[in-house]
Enzyme design. Structure first.
Site, PDB file in Angstrom:
ATOM      1  N   SER A 206       0.837  -1.194   0.000  1.00 29.09           N
ATOM      2  CA  SER A 206       0.000   0.000   0.000  1.00 29.09           C
ATOM      3  C   SER A 206       0.881   1.258   0.000  1.00 29.09           C
ATOM      4  O   SER A 206       1.638   1.477  -0.938  1.00 29.09           O
ATOM      5  CB  SER A 206      -0.951  -0.047   1.203  1.00 29.09           C
ATOM      6  OG  SER A 206      -1.969   0.910   1.091  1.00 29.09           O
TER       7      SER A 206
ATOM      8  N   ASP B 175      -9.256  -4.665  -5.791  1.00 30.32           N
ATOM      9  CA  ASP B 175      -8.896  -3.739  -4.715  1.00 30.32           C
ATOM     10  C   ASP B 175      -9.957  -2.642  -4.610  1.00 30.32           C
ATOM     11  O   ASP B 175     -10.202  -1.905  -5.563  1.00 30.32           O
ATOM     12  CB  ASP B 175      -7.527  -3.122  -5.016  1.00 30.32           C
ATOM     13  CG  ASP B 175      -6.939  -2.376  -3.830  1.00 30.32           C
ATOM     14  OD1 ASP B 175      -7.697  -2.028  -2.906  1.00 30.32           O
ATOM     15  OD2 ASP B 175      -5.720  -2.141  -3.835  1.00 30.32           O
TER      16      ASP B 175
ATOM     17  N   HIS C  72      -7.773  -5.377  -1.237  1.00 28.51           N
ATOM     18  CA  HIS C  72      -6.526  -4.683  -0.895  1.00 28.51           C
ATOM     19  C   HIS C  72      -5.576  -5.593  -0.125  1.00 28.51           C
ATOM     20  O   HIS C  72      -4.370  -5.582  -0.357  1.00 28.51           O
ATOM     21  CB  HIS C  72      -6.852  -3.432  -0.079  1.00 28.51           C
ATOM     22  CG  HIS C  72      -5.687  -2.522   0.144  1.00 28.51           C
ATOM     23  ND1 HIS C  72      -4.996  -1.935  -0.888  1.00 28.51           N
ATOM     24  CD2 HIS C  72      -5.082  -2.094   1.291  1.00 28.51           C
ATOM     25  CE1 HIS C  72      -4.023  -1.183  -0.411  1.00 28.51           C
ATOM     26  NE2 HIS C  72      -4.045  -1.266   0.912  1.00 28.51           N
TER      27      HIS C  72
END
Length: 820
Positions: free
Chosen positions: A684, A757, A791
């Protein structure tokens, strides 16, 4: 004239999504022993009942199968809903998959006697909830057709399904105990709902408009939003629920009120009144359901009557890091039969506005016909009240987002004109002098209040220190404000207080070490220690084990682990944990992988404080599994971005480079890491860090970036803690974007991303675009897109692929890199 960032945005949009993928059948797996460790079960987690007499030992599933992760779903207003069983597909935070627990067992705290709990066949149980009196527990079980309601008996371990109760978990708050432990408030799928609206060919174009007005929406609100009247109809169909009271003894289901799209439901301590927030049209197409217009009312479960409290419009123009205008953060006063408390912004919800007070706190009691009473005003943003079982003086929390500051005071809600008394005032980033968190307990009416023995309350903290975290338990005098330390974890374990028993002489802790999984212990206070050093326990204590949870992966306990502290060149203190593989011989230089996640700090004094503990029990996942293939891991390296939150990202790249240089130099200085064989990885925001470090340094031989955001012009209304928009700070957005520096990424970079995601800040398009840029510029790169993954990667197959890819990439470009 457009900024360079805005000019280059056209380049990002012009790149095609057509990618040259390498043909491959199925998923890859990492070699042994990594694979066996990935398949090992997780240690059970003890969940104590409110009376502290029993616990549920809950075993989680390590990873679901790709078949589970690939279940069909629809995206509606920030939710992912499985039509087949009217349930949530995504986790509550939107970044993972709803998980199933594997097993329950009940254990008596005193006798240690265990009762197995027989779950239904092919079960997918959710997290169990104890009744306030500890006699029962409840959980949901998701089947292929519906979400069932199950009740358990704590004395026998027997469980049974509640017939006629098809739970609607779509908007959460779906099951909660009412005040007497004999009944439950449940959201049900309405009876005779019928078939879902047709999801055939759309009847027209998708249209959004903005006519007049000004106001930003945070990047992170634009997640799986509605896009058509068809979406609205589907959202209504799946989100509408019927409230019901379920008798825990008989299983009788009694509907109350009328069906509505209830986004929030909370029972009052009296067990009769229920606070409900019902969404209403027009729905927004630019934000998630949390910002939809809604009516707030109180439902009387006896009469079915609703009393209106507030009617709030859609809040799709809330300042970034701000709050909506109007009443918000509703909650019940814990110690009154039916009294509501809420906050209202005095600064239009905008942190950029300078005002003497930011919020006012209001209160209203049943029958809610009188004018609400103002009970307090806050200098900073109101963050909640912690009530005592008796009296009118709760603890009030405020948070200053600009200074990262917490202020706690005692307010007299019975006499609002009386000045609040400051209790604690400290940096939210402070680790070494954090006063801790008030210990709470659940009353028989179900309310949470401050745990209290006469004049004494209790505080639990992580106990940060330059040597790592050592959790503590303090006794706090409500009359004098003085504290005394009852317990602090020793340096050989990580032992955190979990519950204080009546009288305060005994308490339960969760103890772990690098070789021992977390287990519960019963501690008993002994004599006072007059010679106790500052910060240490002022009393001796003895302990006895309660649980005996075994280590599921003893084969990995040979890994080495040490805390390392150092400084970056501007003097900011930093730290990392250095892991070495089993059988490591001191003085041998190893290939290494550095993992980090940049964090933001307002003050360099807090940025350098050590966090974490070397005495925690490690479960190897992801990059840490490379320890079993001969790598050292430079783990959780401090990567602070220090400065005023309103401008800290002006020096983002410079600070990243300083952080990385300091960590690498220290790891090499220790004689453990080979400077010419270091890789870097991050997820991330850490993935952006990874790509930027390859673009702006020559410290690493390769990088692996997972689910990152590399072009910040695609998130123009803020990212991470950056509050300015792209048009206010174009150079900041450009400098932070690895995409705009792809011509400098000559070091091999593996990019991985979940194809589903849901994080608007890391949309799946981000990785293919960076891959195309690096490839087109002649760099070395590989792109792996994981089907069906959000994610955080969920499926066993996807996680196996991630570890396989990471190991293969680092073996090729780091472990076997040619010497200089």
């Amino acid at each position: 004239m457009r900024s360079p960032a805005l000019k280059r945005l056209s380049l990002a949009c012009a790149l095609s999504l057509s990618l040259p993928f390498v043909a491959q059948a199925g998923y890859d797996k990492p070699p042994e022993p990594l694979l066996s460790v990935m398949h090992a079960p997780l240690p059970a987690i003890p969940v104590l009942d409110p009376t502290r007499q029993r616990m549920l030992l809950v075993e989680r599933a390590q990873y679901p199968s790709i078949t589970r992760v690939a279940e069909p779903y629809v995206k509606l207003a920030g939710l992912r809903i499985e039509p087949a069983n009217h349930s949530r597909h995504d986790a509550s935070n939107g970044y993972g998959i709803r998980s199933c627990l594997k097993s329950f067992a009940i254990e008596d705290v005193t006798s240690h006697k265990q009762l197995p709990v027989t779950l239904p066949a092919d079960a997918c149980p959710g997290v169990p909830q104890w009744s306030p009196d500890g006699r029962r527990f409840v959980f949901t079980n998701t089947t292929r057709e519906r979400t069932e309601l199950w009740l358990g008996d704590a004395l026998t371990g027997q469980v049974h399904r509640v017939e006629g109760a098809s739970v609607n978990p779509v908007l959460e708050d779906d099951v909660q105990w009412l005040h007497d432990s004999d009944s439950l408030l449940v959201k049900l799928v309405p009876a005779n709902l019928g078939a879902a609206p047709s999801s055939g060919v759309e009847a027209g174009p998708e249209i959004k408009e903005s006519i007049g007005g000004k106001g930003e929406s945070s990047t992170y609100e634009d997640r799986d939003t509605l896009s058509s009247p068809q979406d609205e109809a589907l959202f209504d169909y799946y989100a509408t629920s019927q409230l019901a009271v379920v008798d825990a003894a008989s299983g009788k289901v009694r509907p109350v009120g009328k069906p509505a799209v209830y986004s929030f439901v909370s029972g009052a301590p009296d067990g009769v009144h229920v606070l409900v927030e019902a969404l209403k049209k027009p729905y927004s197409y630019v934000t998630t359901y949390e910002r939809f217009a809604h009516d707030v009312s109180v439902l009387d479960t006896g009469t079915g009557k609703y009393t209106a409290i507030a009617s709030l419009p859609v809040a799709d123009r809330v300042p970034v890091h701000g709050v909506p205008e109007g009443p918000r953060s509703f909650d019940w006063r814990a110690t009154a039969p039916a009294t509501l408390v809420w906050a209202e912004a005095l600064d239009h919800g905008d942190w950029k506005v300078t005002v003497p007070q930011r919020d006012k706190v209001m209160m209203s009691s049943a029958p809610f016909t009188d004018k609400p009473k103002e009970i307090a005003r806050t200098t900073q943003r109101f963050s909640g009240l912690r009530w005592l079982a008796d009296g009118n003086e709760p603890f009030m929390y405020e948070f200053d987002a600009n200074r990262h500051w917490i202020h706690v005071s005692r307010v007299d809600v019975g006499n609002p004109s009386k000045a609040a008394r400051t209790v604690w005032d400290y940096s939210a980033d402070e680790k070494y002098r954090d006063p801790g968190t008030l210990v709470m307990e659940r009353l028989p009416n179900g309310s949470l209040v401050v745990r209290q023995d006469g004049d004494a309350a209790y505080l639990v903290g992580v106990g940060g220190s330059p040597a790592g975290d050592r959790p503590f338990l303090d006794r706090y005098s409500l009359s004098t404000g003085r504290t005394e330390r009852l317990f602090r974890s020793d340096a050989a374990h990580y032992e955190s207080p979990a519950a204080v028993l009546p009288g305060g002489q005994r308490f339960i802790t969760a103890q772990q070490s690098p070789t021992e999984p977390p287990n519960l212990f019963l501690r008993t206070l002994g004599a006072a220690d007059a010679g106790a050093k500052e910060g240490e326990a002022a009393f001796a204590s003895t302990s006895e084990p309660i649980t005996h949870i075994a280590d599921p992966t003893p084969q990995v306990r040979g890994i080495g682990k040490r805390l390392v502290t150092y400084k970056r060149k501007d003097g900011v203190e930093l730290s990392f944990t250095l892991y070495t593989p089993p059988g490591y011989k001191e003085g041998t230089r190893l290939p290494a992988v550095l993992y980090a996640y940049p964090l933001d700090y307002a003050d360099p004094a807090q940025a350098g404080q050590v966090s974490g503990s070397q005495q925690r029990f490690d479960i190897l996942r992801g990059y840490r599994l490379l320890l079993l293939s001969g790598y050292a891991i430079i783990d959780n390296a401090s990567f602070p971005i220090v400065g005023d939150p309103r401008s800290a990202y002006d020096t983002y790249i410079d600070q990243l480079v300083m952080d990385a240089q300091a960590a690498v130099d220290k790891a090499v200085e220790l004689g453990v890491v080979d400077r010419d064989r270091i890789g870097v990885t991050g997820h991330s925001h850490g993935a952006l860090m990874t790509a930027n470090l390859l673009a702006h340094t020559n410290l690493f031989k390769a990088g692996v970036a997972t689910s990152g955001s590399y072009n910040k012009t695609l998130t123009p209304f803020g990212f991470q803690s950056e509050r300015r928009s792209l048009w206010q700070a174009p150079k900041v957005y450009e400098d932070a974007s690895a995409f705009f520096h792809a011509d400098q990424i000559k070091t091999p970079l593996l990019l991985m991303h979940g194809m589903d995601d849901a994080n608007p800040g890391t949309e799946p398009i981000q990785s293919p675009k960076l891959f195309q840029a690096i490839r087109g510029l002649g760099g070395t790169t590989r792109l792996v897109m994981l089907p069906h993954e959000p994610h955080w990667y969920s499926a066993m197959e996807s996680n196996e692929q991630e570890v396989y890819e990471m190991l293969t990439w680092f073996d090729r470009y780091v472990k076997n890199a040619p010497k200089k």
